[in-house]
Design a protein around this motif. Sequence first.
Motif, short mmCIF file in Angstrom:
data_model
loop_
_atom_site.label_atom_id
_atom_site.label_comp_id
_atom_site.label_asym_id
_atom_site.label_seq_id
_atom_site.Cartn_x
_atom_site.Cartn_y
_atom_site.Cartn_z
N GLY A 26 0.84 -1.19 0.00
CA GLY A 26 0.00 0.00 0.00
C GLY A 26 0.87 1.24 0.00
O GLY A 26 2.00 1.23 -0.48
N ASP A 27 0.34 2.33 0.53
CA ASP A 27 1.14 3.55 0.59
C ASP A 27 1.23 4.09 2.02
O ASP A 27 1.57 5.25 2.24
CB ASP A 27 0.58 4.61 -0.34
CG ASP A 27 -0.89 4.90 -0.06
OD1 ASP A 27 -1.42 4.31 0.90
OD2 ASP A 27 -1.49 5.71 -0.78
N GLU A 28 0.89 3.25 3.02
CA GLU A 28 0.93 3.68 4.40
C GLU A 28 2.34 3.53 4.97
O GLU A 28 3.05 2.57 4.66
CB GLU A 28 -0.04 2.85 5.24
CG GLU A 28 -1.50 3.06 4.89
CD GLU A 28 -1.96 4.49 5.15
OE1 GLU A 28 -1.53 5.05 6.19
OE2 GLU A 28 -2.71 5.03 4.33
N PRO A 29 2.80 4.47 5.83
CA PRO A 29 4.11 4.34 6.47
C PRO A 29 4.20 3.05 7.28
O PRO A 29 3.19 2.53 7.76
CB PRO A 29 4.18 5.58 7.37
CG PRO A 29 3.23 6.55 6.76
CD PRO A 29 2.12 5.73 6.18
N MET A 30 5.42 2.55 7.44
CA MET A 30 5.61 1.29 8.17
C MET A 30 6.88 1.34 9.00
O MET A 30 7.77 2.16 8.77
CB MET A 30 5.65 0.12 7.20
CG MET A 30 6.84 0.13 6.25
SD MET A 30 6.83 -1.29 5.13
CE MET A 30 5.58 -0.77 3.97
N THR A 31 6.96 0.46 9.96
CA THR A 31 8.15 0.34 10.80
C THR A 31 9.18 -0.55 10.11
O THR A 31 8.88 -1.23 9.12
CB THR A 31 7.79 -0.28 12.15
OG1 THR A 31 7.30 -1.61 11.93
CG2 THR A 31 6.74 0.55 12.87
N ARG A 34 7.96 -4.13 10.21
CA ARG A 34 6.93 -4.40 9.21
C ARG A 34 7.55 -4.52 7.82
O ARG A 34 7.14 -5.37 7.02
CB ARG A 34 5.89 -3.27 9.24
CG ARG A 34 4.87 -3.32 8.11
CD ARG A 34 4.06 -4.60 8.11
NE ARG A 34 3.08 -4.61 7.04
CZ ARG A 34 2.61 -5.72 6.46
NH1 ARG A 34 3.03 -6.90 6.88
NH2 ARG A 34 1.72 -5.64 5.50
N SER A 91 7.19 11.21 -6.78
CA SER A 91 7.13 11.07 -5.33
C SER A 91 7.76 12.29 -4.67
O SER A 91 8.98 12.50 -4.79
CB SER A 91 7.84 9.79 -4.87
OG SER A 91 7.99 9.77 -3.47
N THR A 93 8.07 12.69 -1.44
CA THR A 93 8.92 12.18 -0.36
C THR A 93 10.30 11.81 -0.88
O THR A 93 11.33 12.15 -0.28
CB THR A 93 8.28 10.94 0.30
OG1 THR A 93 6.99 11.29 0.79
CG2 THR A 93 9.14 10.43 1.44
N THR A 149 10.67 6.03 9.99
CA THR A 149 9.40 5.56 9.44
C THR A 149 9.57 5.39 7.94
O THR A 149 9.96 6.33 7.25
CB THR A 149 8.27 6.56 9.73
OG1 THR A 149 8.13 6.70 11.14
CG2 THR A 149 6.97 6.09 9.13
N VAL A 151 8.41 4.94 4.17
CA VAL A 151 7.26 5.33 3.34
C VAL A 151 7.39 4.64 1.99
O VAL A 151 8.31 4.94 1.22
CB VAL A 151 7.21 6.85 3.15
CG1 VAL A 151 6.00 7.23 2.31
CG2 VAL A 151 7.18 7.56 4.49
#
Length: 437
Positions: A26-31, A34, A91, A93, A149, A151
């Motif tokens: 997906g496009d959600e931030p992750m650790t 994860r 992007s 970011t 984090t 992305v």
Amino acid sequence: MTEARKALVPVWTLATGDVRVPALAGDEPMTAERLAELRGVLAALADAPIATLEVHPLPDKCDRSRGITLDAASPLAQHLSQFIAQSTRSSLTAARATAGGENLYRMVVPAKVAAQFGQGMVRPMVSKAAAGGIHSALMNSTGIAANATFVPVGKAAAAGAAGGAGATVGVAAAGSAALTVAAPLVLMAVAVGVSAHAEYKRQQAIEHITELLEQLHEQKLEEEHSELDGCRDAIDKATAILLDQGKLGISLGLDSAVHAINTALGRADRRLAQWQSALDKLPDGKPVEIGTLTKSFPGVDEHGGTFRTHLELAALAIALKRRVVVLQAVEHAQGDPDNMFENFTRALRRDQQRLDELESSIAGVLVRLSALELARPNGLMPVFTTGEVDRLMGAAHRIHKLGDGAMVNSRTTDVAIEIGRDKDGSVVVFPAMPMHA
């Protein structure tokens, strides 16, 4: 550390061919945890090898001498520059993270894919700066990898080249997760990182051999060392040509270097067989006298000794051969750009299997030696002198430490390759390292 925890790190999922996998990121931030889970799942589900690429600030203090430096015109630097240019168009970011021009890119190859390179290709390298640490340009900064984090950058190359493993940058098959097809980038990063790792191992072996030979004054071992050390020039030239220009030249003296390395490996095989035979002849479960042990393992009870020099000569030959194997695998892969990464891993796995077996067998000998119990020397006197007791205890300690760090069939982990990029587009690739050492 507060800023490090808030840092946003762009991360791309790179494929080496057109693959279809479920949209997991997906496009959600992750650790970081994860992200590691995601790599494992993608590696399990995808037909073609999958890697991830992160971009971090370049640490202020970075020991570039450990890596291989390539100029902006080299294939790896060009692939990376093109990848960055196309990624930043879609992007924000990624654009912000790479705006300064100086960054550290970390490519992580999952354990499943790393296993294709062989069990022994990448070993942990103990850091002298920190107990239990490993060398890493990124890990020496502020621990940012653990606190950042991540992305996902899912549409890094929507307008990229046509799909296929030979494409510099493209998009995987429609209907799958957004994966960037970047086989040449992954191939060259892995090749240079593994070559840098082998070169670091060579340097370690040279340091140890030099120290041991200064104590021994053994002419034949000096000659063996000189023959192997003389191979470096041809290998360095071949490495520079292949990694800087993309094609391996001729008349470099590489053939003679390979012959010398193979001769040294043959000696290592014969010595290994003698060591294994000597251990097999020892009585099971009974203490062994030092004199009996030193007949087959001369100097094993000392700080230096012929046996330890033989071990380091074998390590040197293995490190040099690994560099040659990488060169041959890259050359083989470049001959078929539509099947690049598969050709690379196939050639690499086939040619290095013998090296893995030799390294593992030598480690097995060291483990068996370290488990031996030393017997009190036979003598007419019932009481031993202080010197005899000290020698026995010292010898036992040194022999028992032989097994420290020996790896027999070690488990393959994720492999990280760190690439420092300067503003002019040149790069330095640090030795590939296991993620969990």
